[in-house]
Write a protein that holds these residues in place. Sequence first.
Motif, PDB file in Angstrom:
ATOM      1  N   TRP A 144      -6.654  -8.090   6.573  1.00 29.34           N
ATOM      2  CA  TRP A 144      -5.802  -9.275   6.512  1.00 29.34           C
ATOM      3  C   TRP A 144      -4.390  -8.923   6.013  1.00 29.34           C
ATOM      4  N   ASP A 145      -4.298  -7.931   5.122  1.00 32.74           N
ATOM      5  CA  ASP A 145      -2.988  -7.575   4.559  1.00 32.74           C
ATOM      6  C   ASP A 145      -2.222  -6.568   5.414  1.00 32.74           C
ATOM      7  N   GLY A 146      -2.821  -6.145   6.551  1.00 36.08           N
ATOM      8  CA  GLY A 146      -2.125  -5.242   7.455  1.00 36.08           C
ATOM      9  C   GLY A 146      -2.360  -3.770   7.183  1.00 36.08           C
ATOM     10  N   ASN A 147      -3.212  -3.430   6.241  1.00 33.16           N
ATOM     11  CA  ASN A 147      -3.440  -2.029   5.877  1.00 33.16           C
ATOM     12  C   ASN A 147      -4.700  -1.441   6.519  1.00 33.16           C
ATOM     13  N   GLY A 148      -5.198  -2.104   7.557  1.00 31.18           N
ATOM     14  CA  GLY A 148      -6.392  -1.596   8.214  1.00 31.18           C
ATOM     15  C   GLY A 148      -6.056  -0.656   9.352  1.00 31.18           C
ATOM     16  N   TYR A 149      -7.044  -0.428  10.218  1.00 29.78           N
ATOM     17  CA  TYR A 149      -6.843   0.491  11.346  1.00 29.78           C
ATOM     18  C   TYR A 149      -7.593  -0.047  12.564  1.00 29.78           C
ATOM     19  N   PRO A 150      -7.264   0.363  13.768  1.00 30.71           N
ATOM     20  CA  PRO A 150      -6.318   1.440  14.133  1.00 30.71           C
ATOM     21  C   PRO A 150      -4.899   0.940  14.389  1.00 30.71           C
ATOM     22  N   GLN A 151      -4.662  -0.382  14.457  1.00 33.10           N
ATOM     23  CA  GLN A 151      -3.354  -0.884  14.877  1.00 33.10           C
ATOM     24  C   GLN A 151      -2.543  -1.500  13.742  1.00 33.10           C
ATOM     25  N   LYS A 152      -3.148  -1.565  12.555  1.00 34.55           N
ATOM     26  CA  LYS A 152      -2.487  -2.169  11.397  1.00 34.55           C
ATOM     27  C   LYS A 152      -2.036  -3.611  11.678  1.00 34.55           C
ATOM     28  N   LEU A 153      -2.932  -4.352  12.321  1.00 32.85           N
ATOM     29  CA  LEU A 153      -2.665  -5.770  12.551  1.00 32.85           C
ATOM     30  C   LEU A 153      -2.753  -6.523  11.234  1.00 32.85           C
ATOM     31  N   LYS A 154      -2.065  -7.680  11.176  1.00 29.04           N
ATOM     32  CA  LYS A 154      -1.996  -8.431   9.923  1.00 29.04           C
ATOM     33  C   LYS A 154      -2.321  -9.896  10.179  1.00 29.04           C
ATOM     34  N   GLY A 155      -3.071 -10.504   9.245  1.00 29.49           N
ATOM     35  CA  GLY A 155      -3.347 -11.938   9.303  1.00 29.49           C
ATOM     36  C   GLY A 155      -3.967 -12.364  10.620  1.00 29.49           C
ATOM     37  N   GLU A 156      -3.396 -13.426  11.197  1.00 37.31           N
ATOM     38  CA  GLU A 156      -3.950 -13.977  12.418  1.00 37.31           C
ATOM     39  C   GLU A 156      -3.612 -13.156  13.664  1.00 37.31           C
ATOM     40  N   GLU A 157      -2.884 -12.049  13.469  1.00 40.34           N
ATOM     41  CA  GLU A 157      -2.740 -11.108  14.586  1.00 40.34           C
ATOM     42  C   GLU A 157      -4.095 -10.486  14.933  1.00 40.34           C
ATOM     43  N   ILE A 158      -4.958 -10.420  13.938  1.00 38.83           N
ATOM     44  CA  ILE A 158      -6.299  -9.860  14.151  1.00 38.83           C
ATOM     45  C   ILE A 158      -7.129 -10.882  14.923  1.00 38.83           C
ATOM     46  N   PRO A 159      -7.790 -10.486  15.990  1.00 36.31           N
ATOM     47  CA  PRO A 159      -8.623 -11.432  16.736  1.00 36.31           C
ATOM     48  C   PRO A 159      -9.628 -12.117  15.819  1.00 36.31           C
ATOM     49  N   LEU A 160      -9.849 -13.405  16.050  1.00 35.41           N
ATOM     50  CA  LEU A 160     -10.739 -14.183  15.195  1.00 35.41           C
ATOM     51  C   LEU A 160     -12.127 -13.552  15.118  1.00 35.41           C
ATOM     52  N   GLU A 161     -12.642 -13.089  16.261  1.00 37.55           N
ATOM     53  CA  GLU A 161     -13.988 -12.515  16.268  1.00 37.55           C
ATOM     54  C   GLU A 161     -14.079 -11.326  15.307  1.00 37.55           C
ATOM     55  N   ALA A 162     -13.019 -10.507  15.284  1.00 36.66           N
ATOM     56  CA  ALA A 162     -13.011  -9.341  14.406  1.00 36.66           C
ATOM     57  C   ALA A 162     -12.925  -9.749  12.945  1.00 36.66           C
ATOM     58  N   ARG A 163     -12.189 -10.820  12.645  1.00 33.86           N
ATOM     59  CA  ARG A 163     -12.097 -11.304  11.260  1.00 33.86           C
ATOM     60  C   ARG A 163     -13.443 -11.822  10.766  1.00 33.86           C
ATOM     61  N   LEU A 164     -14.167 -12.505  11.661  1.00 33.71           N
ATOM     62  CA  LEU A 164     -15.495 -13.000  11.294  1.00 33.71           C
ATOM     63  C   LEU A 164     -16.444 -11.828  11.044  1.00 33.71           C
ATOM     64  N   LEU A 165     -16.416 -10.881  11.978  1.00 30.32           N
ATOM     65  CA  LEU A 165     -17.355  -9.755  11.872  1.00 30.32           C
ATOM     66  C   LEU A 165     -17.056  -8.876  10.666  1.00 30.32           C
ATOM     67  N   SER A 166     -15.799  -8.749  10.333  1.00 23.97           N
ATOM     68  CA  SER A 166     -15.416  -7.869   9.221  1.00 23.97           C
ATOM     69  C   SER A 166     -16.167  -8.241   7.948  1.00 23.97           C
ATOM     70  N   VAL A 167     -16.239  -9.532   7.626  1.00 25.94           N
ATOM     71  CA  VAL A 167     -16.949  -9.985   6.434  1.00 25.94           C
ATOM     72  C   VAL A 167     -18.438  -9.719   6.567  1.00 25.94           C
ATOM     73  N   ALA A 168     -19.015 -10.067   7.725  1.00 26.47           N
ATOM     74  CA  ALA A 168     -20.445  -9.870   7.944  1.00 26.47           C
ATOM     75  C   ALA A 168     -20.812  -8.391   7.865  1.00 26.47           C
ATOM     76  N   ASP A 169     -19.974  -7.534   8.436  1.00 30.80           N
ATOM     77  CA  ASP A 169     -20.252  -6.097   8.476  1.00 30.80           C
ATOM     78  C   ASP A 169     -20.230  -5.492   7.070  1.00 30.80           C
ATOM     79  N   VAL A 170     -19.226  -5.837   6.291  1.00 31.10           N
ATOM     80  CA  VAL A 170     -19.118  -5.284   4.939  1.00 31.10           C
ATOM     81  C   VAL A 170     -20.257  -5.782   4.062  1.00 31.10           C
ATOM     82  N   PHE A 171     -20.603  -7.057   4.156  1.00 26.10           N
ATOM     83  CA  PHE A 171     -21.707  -7.582   3.354  1.00 26.10           C
ATOM     84  C   PHE A 171     -23.001  -6.840   3.668  1.00 26.10           C
ATOM     85  N   ASP A 172     -23.279  -6.624   4.973  1.00 24.18           N
ATOM     86  CA  ASP A 172     -24.517  -5.937   5.339  1.00 24.18           C
ATOM     87  C   ASP A 172     -24.485  -4.486   4.902  1.00 24.18           C
TER      88      ASP A 172
END
Length: 379
Positions: free
Chosen positions: A305-333
């Motif tokens: 969300w803060d733009g420090n991810g990879y591979p494209q360093k997208l920030k906030g709502e630039e990140i596809p919604l599906e990826a934002r949803l999965l990110s939380v689910a993936d880390v929790f699991d």
Amino acid sequence: MFLNGVGNPLEFSMAAHGQSLLKPVMHKARLLLVDDEPSNIMLLEDMLMEADRGEIRSCTNPFEVLSLYREFKPDLILLDLMMPGLDGLGVMKQLKEEGGGRIQVPVLVLTADISPQAKRQALLAGAKDFLNKPFDMIELFLRIDNLLENRFLYLDLQLQNEKLEEHVQERTQELEQAKCRIAQYARELEQTHVEMLERLARAGEFRDDDTGQHTYRVGRTTGLLAEAIGLPCVQVRCIEQAARLHDVGKIGISDNILLKPGRLTPDEFNIIKTHTTIGAALFEDGHSDLVQTAHRIALSHHERWDGNGYPQKLKGEEIPLEARLLSVADVFDALTHDRPYKTAWTIEDALAEIKKQSGSQFDPQVVELFEQLPHHQLI
């Protein structure tokens, strides 16, 4: 009564006109004769039978016409207009009510009343033709034949329409069956497509999750988040299926790195990062919603969300919604299950870490929705 100095109408028809009055109509007709004078009925019956105009029934009591009509089902009614008790107009009113507002068979009115008013009344009542007494026998037969011809043309057309409707219904049923078969084939094809993609996901996941269940858990949790955020059911199902493919790019990562029990070096971590682009490349240029969604998720599920991810360093709502949803689910699991490089965290510790990363690693709105899920059912 039947005209013009001709003594015996039957002799007239046979001698003077040969077979002209014996011209057969297209079908064997059923004729109903209605006249209160028995002599008129007898004469008409003889003429029509001699001329082979079909099956004849007669009635001298106008009150019996309706029941005889129902029983006999005539093709043509020859109806006297002036009868005691119930005149021809009254008979036609009954027939019209019986036919739901119209007389279903042609009526030829025979009457001695030559007034224009009588003719208008008869035609308004539902008569198809009108002939004054005394009438010309040739004209009578011509009118009968014309009415019967129209009657049978109508019946033929009705039969053709029924056959056409039946054919249309058959074709419609065939088309519906074909549509059902196509739909079934499409469902089977889609299911096969989904199963192949799921097996592809498991092929990558088995390498660092020997149960092979990580993809299913993450897919289910991501689907719950998609539903909670208000997405349509079809899209929720698509995201849930595509989420199972998020780490398929791991098939391109060496086991020495992927299964390393210790801490990764910076170079090794950079190699691990490439599983996002490897996975995205597998789904690139896909045409189905599922494959396109899988492409977005595979490529962007490690963006932050803060733009420090990879591979494209997208920030906030630039990140596809599906990826934002999965990110939380993936880390929790990942946190709540053993991995080669770590032991499982408790649910409480995992939740605390996710809340801590809200607004930095994760979309805050997604974190809020995740907090409301039944976490013990997600592991």
